[in-house]
Design a protein around this motif. Structure first.
Motif, PDB file in Angstrom:
ATOM      1  N   MET A   1       0.840  -1.176   0.000  1.00 37.86           N
ATOM      2  CA  MET A   1       0.000   0.000   0.000  1.00 37.86           C
ATOM      3  C   MET A   1       0.884   1.238   0.000  1.00 37.86           C
ATOM      4  O   MET A   1       1.887   1.297   0.694  1.00 37.86           O
ATOM      5  N   LYS A   2       0.475   2.232  -0.766  1.00 37.59           N
ATOM      6  CA  LYS A   2       1.215   3.495  -0.836  1.00 37.59           C
ATOM      7  C   LYS A   2       0.686   4.485   0.200  1.00 37.59           C
ATOM      8  O   LYS A   2      -0.493   4.480   0.533  1.00 37.59           O
ATOM      9  N   ILE A   3       1.569   5.337   0.650  1.00 43.47           N
ATOM     10  CA  ILE A   3       1.194   6.371   1.611  1.00 43.47           C
ATOM     11  C   ILE A   3       0.309   7.394   0.913  1.00 43.47           C
ATOM     12  O   ILE A   3       0.637   7.891  -0.168  1.00 43.47           O
ATOM     13  N   ALA A   4      -0.832   7.679   1.538  1.00 36.22           N
ATOM     14  CA  ALA A   4      -1.793   8.660   1.037  1.00 36.22           C
ATOM     15  C   ALA A   4      -2.545   9.222   2.240  1.00 36.22           C
ATOM     16  O   ALA A   4      -2.325   8.790   3.382  1.00 36.22           O
ATOM     17  N   GLN A   5      -3.453  10.152   1.991  1.00 33.17           N
ATOM     18  CA  GLN A   5      -4.291  10.690   3.058  1.00 33.17           C
ATOM     19  C   GLN A   5      -4.955   9.544   3.814  1.00 33.17           C
ATOM     20  O   GLN A   5      -5.402   8.575   3.197  1.00 33.17           O
ATOM     21  N   ASN A   6      -5.039   9.675   5.114  1.00 29.40           N
ATOM     22  CA  ASN A   6      -5.729   8.728   5.988  1.00 29.40           C
ATOM     23  C   ASN A   6      -5.107   7.337   6.026  1.00 29.40           C
ATOM     24  O   ASN A   6      -5.798   6.368   6.319  1.00 29.40           O
ATOM     25  N   THR A   7      -3.811   7.246   5.731  1.00 32.82           N
ATOM     26  CA  THR A   7      -3.101   5.989   5.951  1.00 32.82           C
ATOM     27  C   THR A   7      -2.262   6.134   7.218  1.00 32.82           C
ATOM     28  O   THR A   7      -1.832   7.230   7.585  1.00 32.82           O
ATOM     29  N   VAL A   8      -2.073   5.007   7.894  1.00 34.21           N
ATOM     30  CA  VAL A   8      -1.205   4.967   9.069  1.00 34.21           C
ATOM     31  C   VAL A   8       0.186   4.585   8.584  1.00 34.21           C
ATOM     32  O   VAL A   8       0.353   3.603   7.863  1.00 34.21           O
ATOM     33  N   VAL A   9       1.161   5.374   8.980  1.00 31.62           N
ATOM     34  CA  VAL A   9       2.554   5.138   8.599  1.00 31.62           C
ATOM     35  C   VAL A   9       3.348   4.816   9.856  1.00 31.62           C
ATOM     36  O   VAL A   9       3.240   5.506  10.865  1.00 31.62           O
ATOM     37  N   LYS A  10       4.136   3.759   9.769  1.00 28.24           N
ATOM     38  CA  LYS A  10       5.092   3.427  10.827  1.00 28.24           C
ATOM     39  C   LYS A  10       6.464   3.603  10.202  1.00 28.24           C
ATOM     40  O   LYS A  10       6.750   3.019   9.146  1.00 28.24           O
ATOM     41  N   MET A  11       7.311   4.422  10.842  1.00 27.57           N
ATOM     42  CA  MET A  11       8.607   4.720  10.242  1.00 27.57           C
ATOM     43  C   MET A  11       9.648   5.019  11.303  1.00 27.57           C
ATOM     44  O   MET A  11       9.333   5.396  12.428  1.00 27.57           O
ATOM     45  N   HIS A  12      10.893   4.855  10.904  1.00 32.33           N
ATOM     46  CA  HIS A  12      12.026   5.356  11.666  1.00 32.33           C
ATOM     47  C   HIS A  12      12.522   6.592  10.937  1.00 32.33           C
ATOM     48  O   HIS A  12      12.396   6.707   9.712  1.00 32.33           O
ATOM     49  N   TYR A  13      13.099   7.523  11.697  1.00 30.25           N
ATOM     50  CA  TYR A  13      13.656   8.715  11.076  1.00 30.25           C
ATOM     51  C   TYR A  13      14.802   9.267  11.913  1.00 30.25           C
ATOM     52  O   TYR A  13      14.899   9.015  13.109  1.00 30.25           O
ATOM     53  N   SER A  14      15.655  10.004  11.230  1.00 28.35           N
ATOM     54  CA  SER A  14      16.630  10.847  11.920  1.00 28.35           C
ATOM     55  C   SER A  14      16.531  12.215  11.267  1.00 28.35           C
ATOM     56  O   SER A  14      16.204  12.329  10.084  1.00 28.35           O
ATOM     57  N   VAL A  15      16.790  13.242  12.052  1.00 24.18           N
ATOM     58  CA  VAL A  15      16.728  14.605  11.524  1.00 24.18           C
ATOM     59  C   VAL A  15      17.932  15.377  12.030  1.00 24.18           C
ATOM     60  O   VAL A  15      18.300  15.288  13.201  1.00 24.18           O
ATOM     61  N   LEU A  16      18.560  16.087  11.093  1.00 26.41           N
ATOM     62  CA  LEU A  16      19.734  16.909  11.364  1.00 26.41           C
ATOM     63  C   LEU A  16      19.446  18.347  10.978  1.00 26.41           C
ATOM     64  O   LEU A  16      18.648  18.601  10.063  1.00 26.41           O
ATOM     65  N   ASP A  17      20.125  19.287  11.640  1.00 22.47           N
ATOM     66  CA  ASP A  17      20.021  20.677  11.203  1.00 22.47           C
ATOM     67  C   ASP A  17      21.063  20.937  10.117  1.00 22.47           C
ATOM     68  O   ASP A  17      21.776  20.018   9.700  1.00 22.47           O
ATOM     69  N   GLY A  18      21.154  22.171   9.657  1.00 24.71           N
ATOM     70  CA  GLY A  18      22.068  22.527   8.582  1.00 24.71           C
ATOM     71  C   GLY A  18      23.533  22.341   8.910  1.00 24.71           C
ATOM     72  O   GLY A  18      24.381  22.247   8.023  1.00 24.71           O
ATOM     73  N   ASP A  19      23.865  22.279  10.209  1.00 30.51           N
ATOM     74  CA  ASP A  19      25.251  22.061  10.637  1.00 30.51           C
ATOM     75  C   ASP A  19      25.528  20.596  10.948  1.00 30.51           C
ATOM     76  O   ASP A  19      26.539  20.262  11.562  1.00 30.51           O
ATOM     77  N   GLN A  20      24.593  19.727  10.543  1.00 29.09           N
ATOM     78  CA  GLN A  20      24.705  18.276  10.743  1.00 29.09           C
ATOM     79  C   GLN A  20      24.619  17.861  12.218  1.00 29.09           C
ATOM     80  O   GLN A  20      25.105  16.798  12.595  1.00 29.09           O
ATOM     81  N   ASN A  21      23.993  18.706  13.048  1.00 25.83           N
ATOM     82  CA  ASN A  21      23.742  18.351  14.442  1.00 25.83           C
ATOM     83  C   ASN A  21      22.476  17.508  14.505  1.00 25.83           C
ATOM     84  O   ASN A  21      21.459  17.862  13.900  1.00 25.83           O
ATOM     85  N   SER A  22      22.534  16.408  15.243  1.00 28.16           N
ATOM     86  CA  SER A  22      21.365  15.552  15.384  1.00 28.16           C
ATOM     87  C   SER A  22      20.320  16.234  16.255  1.00 28.16           C
ATOM     88  O   SER A  22      20.616  16.698  17.357  1.00 28.16           O
ATOM     89  N   ILE A  23      19.089  16.276  15.760  1.00 28.19           N
ATOM     90  CA  ILE A  23      17.981  16.866  16.506  1.00 28.19           C
ATOM     91  C   ILE A  23      17.128  15.762  17.121  1.00 28.19           C
ATOM     92  O   ILE A  23      16.705  15.857  18.260  1.00 28.19           O
ATOM     93  N   ASP A  24      16.885  14.714  16.362  1.00 26.79           N
ATOM     94  CA  ASP A  24      16.071  13.598  16.852  1.00 26.79           C
ATOM     95  C   ASP A  24      16.377  12.373  16.000  1.00 26.79           C
ATOM     96  O   ASP A  24      16.778  12.496  14.839  1.00 26.79           O
ATOM     97  N   ASN A  25      16.133  11.178  16.599  1.00 28.51           N
ATOM     98  CA  ASN A  25      16.440   9.937  15.899  1.00 28.51           C
ATOM     99  C   ASN A  25      15.661   8.810  16.576  1.00 28.51           C
ATOM    100  O   ASN A  25      15.732   8.664  17.796  1.00 28.51           O
TER     101      ASN A  25
END
Length: 161
Positions: A1-25
């Motif tokens: 199934m593809k992600i669309a409106q009203n679908t439940v998504v389970k995911m892992h993520y990491s997010v960095l700022d512009g200086d490559q500092n980890s914000i969340d993971n």
């Protein structure tokens, strides 16, 4: 199934700022699970996930306009220290403030002799964010989940509505 409106998504993520500092993971923790279209994610990330499916890996850069917005210097102000009577105010503390537009979260960014400097901007306002995402599962949201606006675990959502 593809992600669309009203679908439940389970995911892992990491997010960095512009200086490559980890914000969340979440890669070493429980994955994030949410319903697409409920405003749970910032627009830029949610838009990048549309039409992806379980097993996909996504890298996306989200500019402030599609993230937490641009910084607004008018949201930074000095307020009398007397407004915090009985509280030992320190930089980094967060409070709820009543404004003309309703309640808003503010963070203390400075403490002076008789004033406290507060900032009503989101802490990530004005920051370009870089996400790496791994889609683990995609499914249709149930009617109860859609009605409640959040994902239910097995056995329900654990609270009364």
């Amino acid at each position: 199934m593809k992600i669309a409106q009203n679908t439940v998504v389970k995911m892992h993520y990491s997010v960095l700022d512009g200086d490559q500092n980890s914000i969340d993971n979440t890669f070493d923790e429980e994955p994030l699970e949410f319903i697409i279209g409920t405003g749970f994610l910032i627009k830029g990330l949610e838009d990048a996930l549309i039409d992806k499916q379980a097993g996909d890996q996504v890298s996306v850069t989200v500019e402030p306009e599609q993230g937490y917005g641009l910084r607004n210097d008018n949201l930074t102000q000095a307020v009398p220290k007397s407004m915090f009577e009985g509280i030992d105010v320190e930089v980094g503390m967060q409070f709820r403030a009543t404004t003309d537009e309703g309640e808003q979260a503010v963070i203390v960014i400075g403490v002076e002799d008789e004033e406290v400097i507060v900032d009503g901007n989101h802490p990530l306002a004005g920051i370009t964010l870089h996400f790496d995402v791994e889609i683990l599962d995609v499914r249709a949201a149930t009617q109860d989940e859609l009605a409640h606006g959040h994902v239910h675990s097995e056995g329900g959502c654990g609270h009364d509505h």
